[in-house]
Write an enzyme that holds these catalytic residues in place. Structure first.
Site, mmCIF file in Angstrom:
data_model
loop_
_atom_site.group_PDB
_atom_site.id
_atom_site.type_symbol
_atom_site.label_atom_id
_atom_site.label_comp_id
_atom_site.label_asym_id
_atom_site.label_seq_id
_atom_site.Cartn_x
_atom_site.Cartn_y
_atom_site.Cartn_z
ATOM 1 N N TYR A 1 0.839 -1.094 -0.144
ATOM 2 C CA TYR A 1 -0.085 -0.034 -0.032
ATOM 3 C C TYR A 1 1.085 1.207 0.039
ATOM 4 O O TYR A 1 1.350 1.601 0.969
ATOM 5 C CB TYR A 1 -0.910 0.098 1.111
ATOM 6 C CG TYR A 1 -1.840 1.278 1.377
ATOM 7 C CD1 TYR A 1 -2.755 1.771 0.087
ATOM 8 C CD2 TYR A 1 -1.932 2.118 2.602
ATOM 9 C CE1 TYR A 1 -3.338 3.025 0.329
ATOM 10 C CE2 TYR A 1 -2.624 3.114 2.628
ATOM 11 C CZ TYR A 1 -3.379 3.690 1.485
ATOM 12 O OH TYR A 1 -3.853 4.641 1.456
ATOM 13 N N ASP B 1 -2.020 -1.509 -4.073
ATOM 14 C CA ASP B 1 -2.452 -0.151 -4.320
ATOM 15 C C ASP B 1 -1.130 0.519 -4.448
ATOM 16 O O ASP B 1 -0.472 0.867 -3.362
ATOM 17 C CB ASP B 1 -3.411 0.427 -3.350
ATOM 18 C CG ASP B 1 -3.649 1.883 -3.755
ATOM 19 O OD1 ASP B 1 -3.137 2.332 -4.728
ATOM 20 O OD2 ASP B 1 -4.435 2.506 -2.857
ATOM 21 N N ASP C 1 -14.131 2.250 -2.577
ATOM 22 C CA ASP C 1 -13.639 2.990 -3.723
ATOM 23 C C ASP C 1 -12.670 2.595 -4.826
ATOM 24 O O ASP C 1 -12.330 3.281 -6.006
ATOM 25 C CB ASP C 1 -13.161 4.532 -3.237
ATOM 26 C CG ASP C 1 -11.878 4.321 -2.525
ATOM 27 O OD1 ASP C 1 -11.683 3.209 -1.859
ATOM 28 O OD2 ASP C 1 -11.266 5.502 -2.206
#
Length: 631
Positions: free
Chosen positions: A157, A196, A313
């Site tokens: 992340y 991500d 999201d």
């Protein structure tokens, strides 16, 4: 069928349970089954270690590994779940630089013996050039690394672009990740990077990128030459790099799986801004990836995004590896190299993974979860008869006051109790293979026979019996006392009158006139004994026995008046579509921060701006303080 690896930024580990289809089961086991994954990597968990619960860690059939922030609350966090039946890691670490210590040890990962570490740590020279505190880089819970015999798996992340406030930290994180991946590749290990990364690869991975560049006066070279994007593109095969490559980054080492299977696909976005409701119009960007070593391209069967799955999201991204993969000029079964050595021979499992096989980072080995079982396991697994019988025998050894005659009788009953009984009674019987434990003054009885009552216990050996419900002393109710409230039903039952109270009930002929300051109020309604003719306008005075008239209040009118007082104001209609507006709070710093306002309920269009005469969001804007709800 293949081996599936899925990565998903969930924006809070329980956030998906508020959406379909996860809302029905609301369990992690059900979520993983719907994803049909063998490994699930989650980012942005937004929890700390104290927030871990049984349903997060003790997921039936799954192991888990976490890297959580050490200081900040509700911030970042990465977790990797592995299906026990398909894979078991041989090593696990958190952090990129190896400066953190394994659980139960004070030695950092990078200083452990070589056979206990994953390796590939950035050198001291590489760490010094990062410009970031190494301890702070690994303390935010942004990286979990698992090693399998087949490959090394990264769950990442990466820091986001926080309005330029943490650009140095973000740049240092990507440089550290680049160094670790390249060092592992140089040592001959295959690598899969998931998560991500918070960086888009090119204009194809960002909505409306061309128009944005024109407005800002930037060129394609300027766009792909930003520091973070330049490092990222140098990692990837086919990455667009302007000019000569940086020193130490002369060759790409990773392959972008999704773009490899969909090289020209537009709108393949994995993240949408929630504040502007950009997902319906697909106004987003691709910042979530599954990357693998270039040598593993032949291992990948498919790769794609799951933009239709709601819950965050971001959307999940996955790859599917083939069941048989090329390795050392041979085709081997993939699952045989996803477990520690000795678990598979010729593609057949010969040994199940045990708790001792898990790396120390496993959450199941945390003291608060170690040697714990889920509720399902408690009911699905039967207890062993031998262990239970032995436990019963040891607990039921008689006292010295019981004679040897009882022992002989119980020996006979022990032989009788050896006959088969139902499963639910096995724990009450003593198997013939278990010999009693004789003591000089304590004869052993059978576990199947209940102990006899003592006939003449002596005072010295007599022990106080435990108080039971039957032996509890009865409470004597005092004369004149009433029973307390027994249940909630008593609040709704009518009061029962005693014969004495029935005689005191006044009829119409007995009602007296009450006189106060010259005003006489005469009651016209009769009060019957059965209470059917009682009216709310007549009240009894307990002190003088008179009946006084009171004002009648309409309950329906009172309720309607209160409802009107506290009812929500009607929403205004937007100018472009005549639809009820939605209300939001202003978060922009300044005088209006915190004020609520009304806007069009429709999402923004592909242009990213409010439009007139289209199906997308119109320009309606009304401060809530300026709207009175009357139209």
């Amino acid at each position: 069928m293949g081996f599936r690896i899925t990565t998903w930024n969930v924006n809070g580990i329980r956030n998906p349970f508020g959406y379909q289809p996860w809302r029905d089961k609301r369990t992690f086991e059900g979520m993983f089954d719907l994803l049909e994954a063998d490994i699930v990597i989650m980012q942005e968990l937004k929890i700390q270690r104290k927030d871990l619960t049984d349903d997060m860690v003790l997921v039936p059939g799954w192991d888990c590994y976490f890297s959580l922030p050490k200081q900040k609350k509700g911030y970042s966090g990465v977790g990797i779940y592995t299906r026990q039946s398909t894979c078991t890691p041989i090593r696990a670490e958190e952090g990129i630089l190896g400066v953190l210590c394994p659980p139960g040890s004070s030695t950092p990962y990078r200083f452990l013996p070589a056979d206990q570490t994953i390796g590939g740590y950035p050198t001291l020279e590489q760490v010094e050039t990062l410009g970031v505190d190494p301890a702070a880089l690994d303390a935010e819970g942004r990286c979990v690394i698992l090693e399998f015999p087949a490959f090394v798996l990264f769950g990442i992340y990466s820091p986001a672009n926080s309005n330029g406030m943490r650009d140095d930290f973000r740049f240092g994180f990507l440089r550290a990740l680049d160094a670790r991946i390249r060092n592992l590749t140089s040592s001959g290990k295959r690598v899969i990077v998931t998560g991500d990364l918070n960086v888009s690869r090119s204009e194809l991975d960002t909505a409306n990128a061309e128009e944005t560049l024109k407005k800002e006066g930037l060129t394609h070279e300027d766009y792909i030459s930003t520091p973070n994007r330049r490092i990222f593109n140098q990692l990837l095969e086919g990455g667009d790099v302007v000019g000569s490559r940086d020193e130490g980054r002369e060759f790409p080492v990773l392959w972008d799986t999704c773009r490899g299977f969909h090289p020209t696909r537009k709108g393949m976005y994995t993240h949408w801004e929630q504040k502007i409701n950009a997902r319906p119009a697909n106004y987003g960007s691709r910042i979530d990836y599954v990357l693998c070593s270039i040598s593993m391209k032949d291992w990948v069967q498919d790769a794609n995004i799951q933009e239709g799955l709601m819950g965050s999201d971001h959307c999940p991204v996955y790859i599917i590896l083939k069941d048989r993969v090329p390795l050392n000029e041979m085709d081997v079964e993939l699952r045989s190299i996803l477990h520690p050595p000795g678990h598979f021979v010729d593609g057949k499992r010969i040994r199940e993974a045990a708790l001792k096989d898990l790396p120390t980072l496993s959450a199941r080995l945390m003291p608060e979860f170690d040697k714990r079982r889920s509720i399902k396991d408690m009911f699905s697994r039967k207890r062993k008869a031998t262990d239970d019988s032995q436990e019963t025998i040891l607990n039921d050894i008689p006292t010295a006051s019981q004679g040897t005659d009882d022992a002989a009788n119980r020996t006979t009953s022990n032989s009788i109790s050896s006959t088969p009984t139902p499963d639910h009674a096995i724990h009450l019987q003593a198997p013939s293979t278990v010999s009693p434990l004789p003591q000089p003054s304590q004869p052993v009885r059978s576990a199947a026979e209940p102990p006899k009552a003592k006939e003449s216990p002596s005072k010295d050996n007599q022990q106080p019996n435990k108080r039971t419900k039957s032996s509890a002393p009865k409470t004597v109710q005092r004369q004149g006392s009433t029973r307390g409230q027994q249940s909630l039903k008593g609040f709704f039952k009518p009061t029962l009158r005693t014969p004495e109270q029935e005689n005191d009930v006044r009829t119409e002929s007995d009602i007296k006139l009450s006189s106060r300051e010259g005003d006489i109020v005469k009651t016209k309604s009769a009060v019957s004994i059965n209470g059917k003719n009682n009216r709310p306008t007549v009240a009894a005075s307990a002190e003088n026995g008179y009946y006084l008239a009171s004002t009648v209040i309409d309950a329906v009118a009172s309720k309607e008046s209160w409802d009107k007082l506290f009812a929500k104001r009607a929403a205004p209609l937007c100018e472009g579509h005549s639809e009820p507006c939605i209300t939001l709070l202003s978060k922009k710093k300044g005088f209006n921060c915190g004020r609520s306002f009304w806007i069009c309920p429709r999402p923004l269009g592909p242009s990213g701006n409010k439009e007139v005469g289209t199906q997308w969001r119109c320009r309606t804007f009304i401060w809530s303080s300026d709207w009175n709800g009357n139209g």
